[in-house]
Design a protein around this motif. Structure first.
Motif, PDB file in Angstrom:
ATOM      1  N   PHE A  51       0.822  -1.214   0.000  1.00 46.16           N
ATOM      2  CA  PHE A  51       0.000   0.000   0.000  1.00 46.16           C
ATOM      3  C   PHE A  51       0.857   1.266   0.000  1.00 46.16           C
ATOM      4  O   PHE A  51       0.495   2.267  -0.637  1.00 46.16           O
ATOM      5  CB  PHE A  51      -0.952   0.000   1.192  1.00 46.16           C
ATOM      6  CG  PHE A  51      -2.243  -0.734   0.929  1.00 46.16           C
ATOM      7  CD1 PHE A  51      -3.132  -0.289  -0.035  1.00 46.16           C
ATOM      8  CD2 PHE A  51      -2.561  -1.875   1.642  1.00 46.16           C
ATOM      9  CE1 PHE A  51      -4.325  -0.962  -0.283  1.00 46.16           C
ATOM     10  CE2 PHE A  51      -3.742  -2.555   1.407  1.00 46.16           C
ATOM     11  CZ  PHE A  51      -4.636  -2.102   0.436  1.00 46.16           C
ATOM     12  N   GLN A  55       0.703   4.068  -2.941  1.00 40.25           N
ATOM     13  CA  GLN A  55       0.333   5.454  -2.652  1.00 40.25           C
ATOM     14  C   GLN A  55       1.292   6.451  -3.299  1.00 40.25           C
ATOM     15  O   GLN A  55       0.941   7.607  -3.472  1.00 40.25           O
ATOM     16  CB  GLN A  55       0.255   5.667  -1.140  1.00 40.25           C
ATOM     17  CG  GLN A  55       1.567   5.591  -0.391  1.00 40.25           C
ATOM     18  CD  GLN A  55       2.270   6.930  -0.276  1.00 40.25           C
ATOM     19  OE1 GLN A  55       1.612   7.963  -0.161  1.00 40.25           O
ATOM     20  NE2 GLN A  55       3.603   6.913  -0.296  1.00 40.25           N
ATOM     21  N   VAL A 184      -6.787   3.423  -0.615  1.00 40.79           N
ATOM     22  CA  VAL A 184      -5.325   3.370  -0.490  1.00 40.79           C
ATOM     23  C   VAL A 184      -4.864   4.215   0.690  1.00 40.79           C
ATOM     24  O   VAL A 184      -4.013   3.785   1.495  1.00 40.79           O
ATOM     25  CB  VAL A 184      -4.642   3.844  -1.787  1.00 40.79           C
ATOM     26  CG1 VAL A 184      -3.134   3.964  -1.579  1.00 40.79           C
ATOM     27  CG2 VAL A 184      -4.944   2.884  -2.930  1.00 40.79           C
ATOM     28  N   LYS A 188      -3.078   2.177   3.850  1.00 42.22           N
ATOM     29  CA  LYS A 188      -1.635   2.316   4.099  1.00 42.22           C
ATOM     30  C   LYS A 188      -1.392   2.571   5.576  1.00 42.22           C
ATOM     31  O   LYS A 188      -0.386   2.099   6.139  1.00 42.22           O
ATOM     32  CB  LYS A 188      -1.038   3.421   3.231  1.00 42.22           C
ATOM     33  CG  LYS A 188      -1.397   4.844   3.652  1.00 42.22           C
ATOM     34  CD  LYS A 188      -0.702   5.881   2.779  1.00 42.22           C
ATOM     35  CE  LYS A 188      -0.962   7.295   3.275  1.00 42.22           C
ATOM     36  NZ  LYS A 188      -0.299   8.314   2.432  1.00 42.22           N
ATOM     37  N   VAL A 233      -4.510  -7.333   0.727  1.00 41.92           N
ATOM     38  CA  VAL A 233      -4.455  -6.057   0.015  1.00 41.92           C
ATOM     39  C   VAL A 233      -5.745  -5.801  -0.771  1.00 41.92           C
ATOM     40  O   VAL A 233      -6.416  -4.778  -0.568  1.00 41.92           O
ATOM     41  CB  VAL A 233      -3.237  -6.009  -0.924  1.00 41.92           C
ATOM     42  CG1 VAL A 233      -3.283  -4.746  -1.788  1.00 41.92           C
ATOM     43  CG2 VAL A 233      -1.941  -6.043  -0.119  1.00 41.92           C
ATOM     44  N   PHE A 237      -8.902  -3.506   0.480  1.00 45.40           N
ATOM     45  CA  PHE A 237      -9.088  -2.350  -0.401  1.00 45.40           C
ATOM     46  C   PHE A 237     -10.555  -2.223  -0.797  1.00 45.40           C
ATOM     47  O   PHE A 237     -11.112  -1.126  -0.877  1.00 45.40           O
ATOM     48  CB  PHE A 237      -8.214  -2.510  -1.648  1.00 45.40           C
ATOM     49  CG  PHE A 237      -8.421  -1.448  -2.692  1.00 45.40           C
ATOM     50  CD1 PHE A 237      -7.731  -0.251  -2.633  1.00 45.40           C
ATOM     51  CD2 PHE A 237      -9.318  -1.643  -3.741  1.00 45.40           C
ATOM     52  CE1 PHE A 237      -7.923   0.740  -3.599  1.00 45.40           C
ATOM     53  CE2 PHE A 237      -9.515  -0.672  -4.706  1.00 45.40           C
ATOM     54  CZ  PHE A 237      -8.816   0.529  -4.634  1.00 45.40           C
TER      55      PHE A 237
END
Length: 306
Positions: A51, A55, A184, A188, A233, A237
């Motif tokens: 992440f 980003q 995102v 993160k 992930v 997300f």
């Protein structure tokens, strides 16, 4: 159904399919390659790295301090605490008892959302949640005869209830944040705090994780890669993306879909057989989700304004 609702339903549907696929993979990893803490720490660290790399190429968003606190606390609840409780719950009790408790997630979310964020409970919502709940429980009870008890069912059930509640609270407390920031940006920070918390604990039993020794094989590497990239992930997300357009109760209804997907995967690889309850359970869960969210007064048919 307008395009915003369709986007939300597609996201949460895909997330729970991925989570369901991750069940047999997780079992393989825990049985052969990693300890529970090693498993969670690998997911956290791997997702955090991915992440933070992504980003760098995504639009920059400034997160308000109070919102960052909610995101961090949400990450601890929705990933670290919930997943750790789940792992230890399954260690002490049988999949039957854990699945029975997990099937109550939509009910818990609906009640907590009504109390804390004043989501209105309508007869239609109750019917939809109960249908989905019945679908999940139908398959669980139908397969009860093939499941054995655990070493401490009472403790395992208690941990499962705590896991359910932490996930329910996560969906509720991050509802407004999900509407303000991109997935995102949120994830993160979620996985950064998760990695900082879990990795030190996992290091204590590092040698017990065969995945990180000379004994490692490709099935362990491929399995953990799937868990990190897809079940962590991509799955995490999609959840905040879905919550931009759907109520917390609606998102939780799809949780029971994981049970159905996991069962069909088990059948595909020869660990289970097709029985009458599985397709019926899948239909009930999807119909329940549809009923919960097709209301004329649904205020979440478009994105929440920042």
């Amino acid at each position: 159904m307008d395009r915003y609702k369709l986007k939300g339903h597609s996201a949460v549907f895909m997330a729970n399919v991925i989570f369901g696929l991750g069940v047999p993979v997780t079992k393989l990893l825990l049985d052969n390659w990693v300890t529970p803490m090693g498993y969670i720490a690998t997911r956290s660290l791997g997702a955090a790295i991915i992440f933070w790399i992504v980003q760098c190429f995504a639009p920059k968003e400034k997160v308000m301090t109070k919102d960052l606190i909610v995101i961090l606390l949400g990450g601890l609840l929705g990933f670290v605490v919930s997943q750790t409780l789940t792992s230890f719950s399954l260690y002490y009790t049988s999949p039957f008892y854990y699945s029975l408790v997990a099937a109550m997630t939509p009910v818990a979310v609906m009640l907590l959302a009504a109390v804390f964020i004043k989501e209105r409970i309508t007869p239609r919502s109750v019917i939809g949640v109960l249908l989905a709940l019945f679908g999940g429980m139908l398959m669980i009870f139908a397969s009860k005869a093939n499941l054995n008890g655990g070493s401490n069912d009472l403790l395992g059930i208690f941990l499962a209830i705590l896991s359910l509640l932490t996930w329910a609270v996560y969906l509720i407390v991050t509802r407004k944040i999900s509407a303000k920031y991109s997935p995102v940006t949120q994830m993160k920070w979620v996985f950064l705090i998760s990695a900082l918390v879990t990795v030190p604990f996992a290091m204590k039993d590092f040698s017990a994780n065969r995945l990180y020794t000379s004994e490692v094989a490709w099935d362990g590497i491929i399995g953990m890669t799937f868990i990190v990239v897809f079940a962590t992930v991509l799955g995490y997300f999609l959840i905040p993306m879905a919550m931009k357009y759907l109520k917390a109760t609606t998102v939780s209804v799809y949780t029971n879909l994981q049970t159905v997907v996991a069962a069909f995967v088990a059948m595909a690889i020869g660990q289970d057989i097709l029985t009458w309850d599985k397709p019926i359970a899948g239909i009930l869960i999807l119909v329940g989700a549809y009923i919960v969210t097709t209301r004329n007064d649904d205020s979440n048919s478009s994105p929440v304004k920042k």
